[in-house]
Enzyme design. Structure first.
Site, short mmCIF file in Angstrom:
data_model
loop_
_atom_site.label_atom_id
_atom_site.label_comp_id
_atom_site.label_asym_id
_atom_site.label_seq_id
_atom_site.Cartn_x
_atom_site.Cartn_y
_atom_site.Cartn_z
N ASP A 167 11.79 -46.80 -39.03
CA ASP A 167 12.79 -46.40 -40.04
C ASP A 167 12.06 -45.81 -41.26
OD1 ASP A 167 15.61 -48.32 -39.49
OD2 ASP A 167 13.74 -48.89 -38.53
N GLY A 181 25.09 -48.71 -33.40
CA GLY A 181 24.93 -47.45 -34.10
C GLY A 181 26.21 -46.65 -34.25
N LEU A 213 17.02 -43.88 -38.75
CA LEU A 213 17.10 -44.59 -37.47
C LEU A 213 18.38 -45.41 -37.50
CD1 LEU A 213 14.17 -46.63 -35.78
CD2 LEU A 213 16.61 -46.93 -35.30
N ASP A 214 19.39 -44.96 -36.83
CA ASP A 214 20.66 -45.70 -36.76
C ASP A 214 20.61 -46.54 -35.49
OD1 ASP A 214 23.35 -46.33 -37.53
OD2 ASP A 214 24.06 -44.94 -35.99
N LYS A 257 28.09 -44.31 -31.23
CA LYS A 257 29.52 -44.47 -30.94
C LYS A 257 30.25 -43.13 -31.04
CE LYS A 257 29.81 -48.52 -33.37
NZ LYS A 257 28.56 -49.27 -33.10
N THR A 293 19.03 -49.85 -35.64
CA THR A 293 17.72 -50.52 -35.72
C THR A 293 17.71 -51.84 -34.94
OG1 THR A 293 17.34 -49.53 -37.87
CG2 THR A 293 15.96 -51.41 -37.30
P1 AMP Z 1 27.00 -51.13 -35.72
O1 AMP Z 1 28.24 -50.52 -35.19
O2 AMP Z 1 27.10 -52.61 -35.95
O3 AMP Z 1 25.80 -50.76 -34.92
O4 AMP Z 1 26.82 -50.51 -37.17
C1 AMP Z 1 26.77 -49.14 -37.42
C2 AMP Z 1 25.94 -48.90 -38.67
O5 AMP Z 1 26.49 -49.62 -39.76
C3 AMP Z 1 24.49 -49.41 -38.54
O6 AMP Z 1 23.66 -48.60 -39.29
C4 AMP Z 1 24.56 -50.80 -39.13
O7 AMP Z 1 23.34 -51.18 -39.66
C5 AMP Z 1 25.60 -50.61 -40.23
N1 AMP Z 1 26.35 -51.85 -40.42
C6 AMP Z 1 27.55 -52.18 -39.90
N2 AMP Z 1 27.93 -53.42 -40.29
C7 AMP Z 1 26.94 -53.88 -41.07
C8 AMP Z 1 26.72 -55.09 -41.79
N3 AMP Z 1 27.62 -56.08 -41.76
N4 AMP Z 1 25.57 -55.22 -42.48
C9 AMP Z 1 24.66 -54.23 -42.51
N5 AMP Z 1 24.80 -53.06 -41.86
C10 AMP Z 1 25.92 -52.88 -41.15
MG MG Z 2 22.81 -46.78 -39.57
MG MG Z 3 19.27 -46.88 -40.22
#
Ligand code: AMP
Ligand code: MG
Ligand code: MG
Length: 313
Positions: free
Chosen positions: A50, A223, A120-121, A227, A123
């Site tokens: 990242d 990510g 980096l989405d 999606k 992580t």
């Molecule tokens: P996800 O669908 O959970 O993979 O999240 C998509 C993006 O949003 C990623 O970059 C995650 O890090 C961020 N994200 C979603 N929910 C949270 C959370 N509760 N805390 C921190 N980052 C989040």
């Molecule tokens: Mg992200």
């Molecule tokens: Mg990221």
């Protein structure tokens, strides 16, 4: 010719190259195995990949476009940290440079541009070896609007290669009013309701929105970039995340590409997110996205009042 192309096309074209390079960094860090994991908060990881990918993207874009505003997730800033010179990107995608720029964007100045970078989405998934879920996101905004986006998948179809780090990855782009490139848009199967959502940030509200929609299938993947790729490729009908958590760097690039392909990304109440420099980073009222406007309206109509009330800040 690169210099004569309108600024917006040059930024998107350079972002394609910078995202490719970030993908190489991500594969390189993983293959060396020293991830250097730091927890930035609750369930919010950062790795060496990242950090270095962000420095690569921010340094490369700010060198070429010194007056644009760049907001990256890993906010220590690429400008101050030295970057190995071989990581710096100076080239740009010739196909994007040759596109026809929308009229209203032809005279945009650097000072009007905000670039949202998620180096980096996914992580959390990266650290768990779910490599398909990882993307690099570079979103370009003018005023409040997302006007261009780049998504790079460093591990696209990596199973076809002898080792994951030998995969070249894939980069897609989208500019509303112009179109998309780097992939084949597909329409999801009619009659099904395949919904994609978070796999690592779920909670009761996220689940209650899904329950109300009654999907025929739920794809829990990591990510925001991944999606939205599922929507663009017709593997899911809607992306539903009824929670705060995503940030502007998660949604700017995916939103631009999705709307260039005819889709829509909003909060859970159907309200657009804005991308100007002073906007709050958190997408506080969730994410609702679909590959067509009709699908988006249908899914928005199914969000229950209880969910709407909790997210209507
Ligand atoms: P996800 O669908 O959970 O993979 O999240 C998509 C993006 O949003 C990623 O970059 C995650 O890090 C961020 N994200 C979603 N929910 C949270 C959370 N509760 N805390 C921190 N980052 C989040
Ligand atoms: Mg992200
Ligand atoms: Mg990221």
């Amino acid at each position: 010719m690169a210099q004569s192309a309108p600024l917006i096309l040059r930024i998107v074209a350079s972002s394609v190259s910078a995202a490719n390079q970030a993908g190489k960094i991500i594969r390189d860090v993983m293959s060396k195995g020293e991830l250097g994991i730091v927890d930035k908060g609750v369930n919010d990881l950062q790795t060496e990949a990242d950090r270095t990918a962000q420095r690569c993207i921010v340094s490369s874009l700010s060198k070429q476009f010194p007056s644009i505003k760049i907001i990256g997730e890993e906010d220590q800033g690429g400008q101050e940290c030295p970057l190995p010179p071989e990581w710096l990107v100076t080239d740009s995608d010739p196909g994007v440079l040759n596109l026809q720029c929308p009229k209203d964007l032809q005279n945009v100045k650097e000072e009007e541009v905000v670039v949202w970078v998620d180096p980096l989405d996914g992580t959390s998934e990266y650290t768990q070896g779910l490599l398909d879920h990882v993307t690099v996101l570079i979103g370009v905004a003018v005023g409040e609007r997302a006007v261009g986006g780049v998504i790079h998948q460093p591990y696209f179809e990596y199973q076809k290669f002898e080792r994951p780090d030998l995969a070249p990855g894939r980069t897609i782009w989208g500019i509303p009013g112009v179109g998309t490139g780097g992939f084949e848009p597909r329409v999801a199967e009619v009659g099904k309701r395949i919904v994609t959502t978070t796999r690592s940030h779920s909670n009761a509200l996220v689940q209650s929105a899904l329950d109300a929609i009654q999907p025929t299938e739920v794809l829990r993947v990591g990510g925001a970039g991944h999606k939205v790729m599922l929507l663009l490729e017709g593997k899911a009908h809607a992306y539903v995340f009824a929670s705060a958590g995503c940030k502007k760097w998660d949604t700017c690039a995916p939103e631009a590409i999705l709307s260039a392909a005819g889709g829509t990304l909003t909060d859970m109440l159907g309200r657009p997110y804005l991308y100007h420099a002073s906007v709050q980073h958190l997408n506080a009222s969730g994410v609702l996205a679909a590959a067509t406007k009709e699908d988006h309206a249908w899914y928005a109509s199914k969000v229950p009042d209880s969910v709407r009330q909790k997210l209507s800040g």
